[in-house]
Design a protein around this motif. Structure first.
Motif, PDB file in Angstrom:
ATOM      1  N   SER A 149      -5.176   0.874  25.369  1.00 15.92           N
ATOM      2  CA  SER A 149      -5.900   0.308  26.507  1.00 15.92           C
ATOM      3  C   SER A 149      -4.932  -0.002  27.629  1.00 15.92           C
ATOM      4  CB  SER A 149      -6.604  -0.989  26.106  1.00 15.92           C
ATOM      5  OG  SER A 149      -7.601  -0.734  25.173  1.00 15.92           O
ATOM      6  N   ARG A 150      -5.473   0.015  28.824  1.00 12.33           N
ATOM      7  CA  ARG A 150      -4.687  -0.402  29.985  1.00 12.33           C
ATOM      8  C   ARG A 150      -5.165  -1.781  30.390  1.00 12.33           C
ATOM      9  NH1 ARG A 150      -0.052   2.034  30.973  1.00 12.33           N
ATOM     10  NH2 ARG A 150      -0.228   4.299  31.246  1.00 12.33           N
ATOM     11  N   TRP A 151      -4.260  -2.689  30.651  1.00 11.62           N
ATOM     12  CA  TRP A 151      -4.702  -4.048  30.999  1.00 11.62           C
ATOM     13  C   TRP A 151      -3.657  -4.758  31.841  1.00 11.62           C
ATOM     14  CZ3 TRP A 151      -1.432  -7.961  29.520  1.00 11.62           C
ATOM     15  CH2 TRP A 151      -0.485  -7.634  28.543  1.00 11.62           C
ATOM     16  N   GLU A 175      -7.939   4.372  28.356  1.00  8.35           N
ATOM     17  CA  GLU A 175      -7.325   5.461  29.101  1.00  8.35           C
ATOM     18  C   GLU A 175      -7.131   6.665  28.196  1.00  8.35           C
ATOM     19  OE1 GLU A 175      -3.256   5.250  31.264  1.00  8.35           O
ATOM     20  OE2 GLU A 175      -3.417   7.020  29.971  1.00  8.35           O
ATOM     21  N   LEU A 229      -9.367   6.870  33.357  1.00  9.59           N
ATOM     22  CA  LEU A 229      -9.839   5.548  32.958  1.00  9.59           C
ATOM     23  C   LEU A 229     -11.311   5.589  32.574  1.00  9.59           C
ATOM     24  CD1 LEU A 229      -8.290   3.307  35.771  1.00  9.59           C
ATOM     25  CD2 LEU A 229      -7.375   3.751  33.476  1.00  9.59           C
ATOM     26  N   LEU A 236      -2.604  -1.834  39.033  1.00 13.29           N
ATOM     27  CA  LEU A 236      -2.901  -0.417  38.788  1.00 13.29           C
ATOM     28  C   LEU A 236      -1.643   0.442  38.967  1.00 13.29           C
ATOM     29  CD1 LEU A 236      -6.394  -0.048  40.538  1.00 13.29           C
ATOM     30  CD2 LEU A 236      -5.917  -0.222  38.078  1.00 13.29           C
ATOM     31  N   PHE A 266       0.627   0.802  36.111  1.00  9.62           N
ATOM     32  CA  PHE A 266       0.312   1.780  35.054  1.00  9.62           C
ATOM     33  C   PHE A 266       0.986   3.119  35.317  1.00  9.62           C
ATOM     34  CE2 PHE A 266      -4.056  -0.450  34.739  1.00  9.62           C
ATOM     35  CZ  PHE A 266      -3.499  -1.463  33.977  1.00  9.62           C
TER      36      PHE A 266
END
Ligand SMILES: Cc1cc2nc3c(=O)[nH]c(=O)nc-3n(C[C@H](O)[C@H](O)[C@H](O)COP(=O)(O)OP(=O)(O)OC[C@H]3O[C@@H](n4cnc5c(N)ncnc54)[C@H](O)[C@@H]3O)c2cc1C
Lengths: 283, 760
Positions: free
Chosen positions: A177-179, A203, A208, A278, A281
């Motif tokens: 996951s992206r967080w 992701e 996304l 963002l 990432f």
């Protein structure tokens, strides 16, 4: 100097019975970091306190397989130090780690943070993007309310006079996951957020999905940014996509002005924090 | 120079143990089995006529022993230094929301608080003014008399028009500073006890005992001798425990005399925020002229200070601002005017710096802007124009004492590597998200009271029969480390260990009026008085020793607990000498008095020699600014100060570190906010001061430049350390961003948007 009546039940059943009987005249006391200053300010009127600290296991953090269950009395420090939280829902550790100072984190609880229902509560945006559910108990039984619906207005929640919040169930984040949780305050410790942004998405190959965004301290309660989230859905992150999202969130957010900041500054910062998270990432 | 045994050595504060172990007694810790608790009813309007106050119901509330209003003031309900217009309790009018209307004494704090709700007050609202701008307008409602402008001080030097005619570059700028709170840890507290003979004993965290005693004498209509003020441990003051403590002490004393019982009054933090005076916010307009090569030709200044509801020390605060308005620079033509203006807001008064932090903020930002305009390095501009020994100040005073200003500049620059660092940082990309900058600010500061009033102080040194020593001083310990300094001086003179010296609390019953503990004067004035008192005792001891030892030797000395001969032989223990003196009927009890040199000020012409000596300082800061959010991180900080002579290096470090912290709070965070006279920031949740995490790496540079007036050459350090941190850090921010911030505080919004917060 003032005297206060404090009831300190040893079991949850006892506590719920007392709550059922006394209702709003009995104010739950967890870490007291909001309650005690509030009493001194005269914010609660004439109340007795219901000290929850002797009830066993109310501060436990357990791995239930697909979910993490956090007892309402777990302190921010408990959350930050928990290996379970760190492994499965790190966005919450990140958020709880920004609360106040060592002293406040060691006393203040996650349940108290939710029930205080401040738009600037740090754990709430993280719990919200995680899709967490609040477990509310009364002597009649248990109810479940998603964190996103829990806070109604500053200081007002869906907890009824006979209820106690007993825990929070938090679905585990998917691997990969992206967080992020980003908070902006005026100083480096003991700072209530001027703006905060929590973000969570799945992701796959840079694309996304299941994008969730929560904003702290911009509206009367912690709120979402569904349009911006939708705009990122299915997108591959890149500078253009990010710039669009930043612009969108700055129109979508409807910030308030209060003692901590201006509408204008908050609007700008919601975008800056989102963009910053963002872009992180891409690195 | 003789090498010192105690002076100049690192020593532990004489009052450290009590503070770190929690044994120190503060006024709120005092208790008496018969004591009553006082509470105050404060105004609900900012400006109103008091129509009536009816206490008939409140007196019969449970536990209530007395309810008093202005009508019960036994003497004159006015006090204050220059313009005594402050009231113990409001009589004709309410002038700000912190004004007290009535006080209650009851058997418990809760009963006292409850009784307040039984007091019926009728107020007739008057139109109010909240800013000097409004208050100065013709036809604005008068707060005390017709005009709200009650102070005007000026400085005139040369011919201003000539100065500007010679200028190649002329710059006009306006700067503003914020209303800020002292933020001492201990809110105000007192205990007043009737002495049974018509007099009263007041114990509390009083900063200026004699000022408070004078106020009480007027208000209570009692001779000074019937009022005894004893200081309890003070939990911070920073200039803030003067008038507000007089008010509190007078109320408690009135209640104590009325009820015949001890009365304690303790302000909560919120009450302290509402009632206690603050630092004056200033609006400062400048016009400066310079040659192309950077030489200053003219400076014109207009400053307006918001004094709030009462005069208090505003005349002196504003005077210091105008006297020091040109900063540590030679300017041939100066025209400066400074005004103090009443408004219906919280009143403002003494706070560490006393009018200098505002003026220094203005002139130091202006110097940087001018350097920018001239394409000069700000350091070079300051060195070019900086004052040196023999220079003439803006008031025309010739600086005949050694001036160490350039040394503070050069040593700071060396420490932070100014030139190289500035060049390196200039090379950063303009649009970088985080950009660093370095900035500086400098000052000169008149030591002690100057032309504010007679500057004299006393001390008593008394050697006991076992050789231990007691010192009493007429100047107070308010956290600045003064008792440690006078203990060191006494130990040095008498040749005893620091541990043998005890400084007893400040008590008006013991010492002659030595003026207030303000103006960074304690060490200079009180230290010299102590040195004199100890010197007298020493001469007596040596005379007796010669008789006892049957010698005529002149060169005997007292050292490390011994009477020693010139060859260094130990002849007799000081302890035994002290016992022998007692047996021989010789009292080792002496009073020392020191009056500072005369100074001269011509108020009519706005010139003169306002202070007998000065200290000089430079601060340099490196910051990193987040150009997207306005966040500022202070990375390193150099603070160089000419202190005359260092008496206690630990004390000087403490003053420098604390001064920088306070100055950074002023620069970056602090602002007491009022909305139409109603305080919005009333506790430390919204009034933000720096935490330890906000503090940078700090380097203190102590420049020794002994002065002929102070003890061993010591001058001042308390206030200069806090007066230039804000301009240094703001100049650094501007260097980083290329944008000027001209208003305090430089908080996130202002750094980013260049605007003041709009608050709802
Ligand atoms: C100096 C300081 C700094 C702070 N900094 C931050 C910060 O940076 N970020 C932040 O988010 N917060 C901050 N706070 C606020 C506070 O610490 C947090 O909200 C904390 O999590 C509250 O938890 P508590 O256990 O102390 O709650 P309490 O004060 O005990 O209770 C808070 C409220 O919740 C109710 N309550 C508590 N537990 C329950 C329960 N189980 N069931 C029903 N009702 C309940 C209480 O009745 C009360 O209304 C700060 C507070 C202080 C004093």
């Amino acid at each position: 100097m003032r005297t206060l009546e404090v009831l300190a039940p040893e079991t949850l059943e006892e506590a719920l019975a007392l709550k059922a009987h006394h209702g709003t005249a009995l104010l739950p006391l967890a870490g007291g970091t909001d309650v005690i200053p509030g009493i001194r300010r005269g914010a609660y009127g004439a109340v007795a306190l219901l000290d929850l600290s002797r009830i066993p296991d109310l501060n436990r953090i357990v791995d239930d397989g697909t979910e993490i269950r956090i007892g309402a009395l777990a302190t921010h420090a408990d959350v930050v130090e928990s290996a379970i939280v760190g492994a499965h829902i790190p966005v919450l550790s990140e958020a709880c780690g920004t609360v106040g100072s060592v002293q406040i984190r060691s006393r203040g609880t996650i349940g108290g943070n939710l029930c205080h229902a401040s738009p600037a509560s740090d754990s709430v945006p993280a719990l919200r993007v995680l899709g967490s559910v609040c477990e509310i108990r009364s002597s009649k039984g248990t109810r479940e309310i998603p964190v996103g619906d829990f806070c109604i207005s500053p200081g007002v929640t869906r907890v009824l006079p006979a209820d106690l919040l007993v825990g929070i169930r938090v679905p585990k984040m998917r691997p990969g996951s992206r967080w992020f949780y980003l908070k902006l305050g005026q100083r480096r410790a003991m700072a209530i957020a001027k703006v905060s942004v929590a973000f969570l998405a799945a992701e796959d190959g840079g694309v996304l999905s299941d994008v969730r965004i929560s904003l702290g301290a911009v509206a009367p309660t912690v709120c979402g940014a569904p349009r911006t989230a939708a705009c990122l859905e299915g997108k591959k992150l890149g500078e253009t996509v990010i710039s669009e999202a930043v612009e969108m969130i700055q129109t979508e957010a409807k910030p308030i002005a209060d003692i901590r900041s201006t509408e204008e500054y908050r609007r700008e910062m919601v975008g800056v924090l989102l963009g910053r998270g963002l872009r992180g990432f891409l690195e | 120079m003789k090498d010192f045994k105690v002076v100049g050595k690192k020593v532990r504060r004489v009052d450290a143990l009590g503070k770190v172990t929690g044994q120190a007694r503060y006024a709120a810790d005092l208790a008496d089995p018969h004591m009553l608790y006082g509470a105050v009813l404060r105004a609900s309007l900012s400006h109103a006529r008091v129509v009536s106050i009816d206490v008939s119901q409140a007196v019969s509330f449970p536990g209530v022993e007395a309810v008093l209003t202005a009508a019960d003031v036994p003497g004159r309900n006015r006090f204050g230094t220059m313009i005594p217009n402050q009231r113990v309790l409001a009589d004709d009018k309410v002038r700000f929301r912190g004004d007290g209307l009535a006080v209650v004494a009851a058997r418990s704090a809760r009963e006292a608080a409850r009784a307040l709700s039984g007091i019926r007050v009728q107020l007739e609202p008057l139109s109010a003014v909240f800013s000097p701008e409004e208050a100065m307008k013709r036809g604005a409602p008068g707060i005390h008399g017709k005009s709200n402008i009650f102070v005007h001080h000026k400085v005139r030097k040369g011919r201003i028009a000539d100065g500007f005619r010679r200028a190649d570059v002329i710059l006009r700028r306006t700067y503003t500073t914020a209303l800020i709170e002292h933020a001492y840890l201990e809110p105000e507290a007192v205990m007043a006890r009737p002495d049974g003979e018509g007099g009263v004993l007041v114990e509390g965290c009083v900063q200026n005992m004699y000022t408070t005693r004078r106020g009480l004498s007027t208000v209570l209509r009692l001779p000074l001798a019937k009022i005894r003020v004893v200081q309890t441990t003070v939990g911070g003051s920073f200039g803030g425990k003067d008038e507000v403590m007089t008010v509190l002490a007078a109320r408690a004393a009135m209640l104590a005399l009325r009820t015949g019982r001890p009365v304690q009054m303790v302000n909560s933090r919120e009450e302290s925020f509402h009632e206690s005076y603050k630092r004056h916010p200033y609006v400062m307009e400048y016009r400066i002229g310079a040659k192309k090569n950077g030489r200053l030709t003219a400076l014109e200044v207009r400053m307006v200070a918001n004094a709030g509801a009462y005069a208090t020390t505003t005349p002196f605060v504003v005077w210091r601002s105008v006297v020091q308005c040109a900063g540590p620079y030679v300017v041939p033509h100066v025209k400066a005017d400074a005004y103090g203006v009443y408004t219906n807001t919280v009143y403002t008064g003494a706070m560490r710096g006393f009018g200098s932090p505002q003026g220094n903020f203005g002139i130091e930002l202006l110097m940087d802007e001018l350097a920018g305009e001239l394409g000069m390095d700000p350091l070079d501009l300051r060195i070019l124009n900086g004052i040196r020994t023999g220079s003439r100040t803006a008031t025309g005073q010739k600086l005949d004492q050694p001036v160490a200003f350039i040394e503070t500049l050069e040593r700071s620059a060396r420490s932070i590597n100014w030139k190289r660092r500035r060049e390196e940082l200039d090379g950063q990309p303009r649009n970088a998200r985080r950009r660093k900058g370095i900035g500086m600010a400098a000052s000169y500061r008149g030591c002690a009271l100057g032309a504010e009033g007679t500057d004299a102080a006393g001390a008593v040194v008394s050697v006991q029969t076992d050789g231990s020593v007691i010192v009493w001083s007429g100047i107070a310990e308010v956290g600045q480390g003064y008792y440690t300094v006078i203990a060191q001086i006494t130990a040095e003179v008498l040749g005893v260990n620091l541990a043998d010296v005890t400084v007893l609390p400040y008590d008006t019953a013991i010492m002659s009026d030595s003026g207030p503990s303000v103006a960074s004067r304690s060490t200079m004035l009180g230290g010299t008085a102590t040195r004199r008192a100890a010197g007298r005792v020493r001469r007596k001891m040596l005379a007796e020793a010669r008789l006892i030892l049957r010698t005529k030797a002149k060169s005997m000395d007292l050292e490390r607990g011994w009477v020693v001969s010139s060859g260094g032989q130990r002849r007799m223990r000081i302890r035994d000498l002290a016992a022998a003196c007692f047996e021989r009927g010789v009292a080792l009890f002496e009073f020392g008095w020191y009056k500072g040199p005369d100074i001269h000020w011509d108020e009519q012409r706005g010139r003169g020699s306002p202070y007998f000596t000065y200290v000089y300082g430079t601060n340099m800061a490196e910051v990193e600014v987040d150009q997207e959010t306005g966040e500022v991180r202070v990375l390193q900080f150099v603070s160089a100060h000419d202190v005359g002579r260092v008496v206690n290096p630990q004390g000087v470090l403490g003053q420098i570190y604390g001064g920088v912290a306070m100055g950074l709070g002023y620069g970056l965070l602090e602002e007491v906010e009022e909305r139409e006279g109603r305080l919005v920031t009333e506790n430390f949740d919204e009034y933000l001061i720096p935490t330890s995490l906000d503090m940078p790496q700090m380097k203190a540079v102590m420049v020794e430049n002994p002065d002929r007036h102070g003890p061993y050459g010591a001058k001042s350090v308390g206030e200069p350390t806090t007066e230039i941190a804000a301009p240094a850090v703001v100049n650094a921010i501007c260097h980083a961003t290329g944008q000027r911030v001209r208003d305090l505080p430089a908080n996130l919004e202002r750094v980013l948007l260049g605007k003041k917060l709009v608050r709802t």
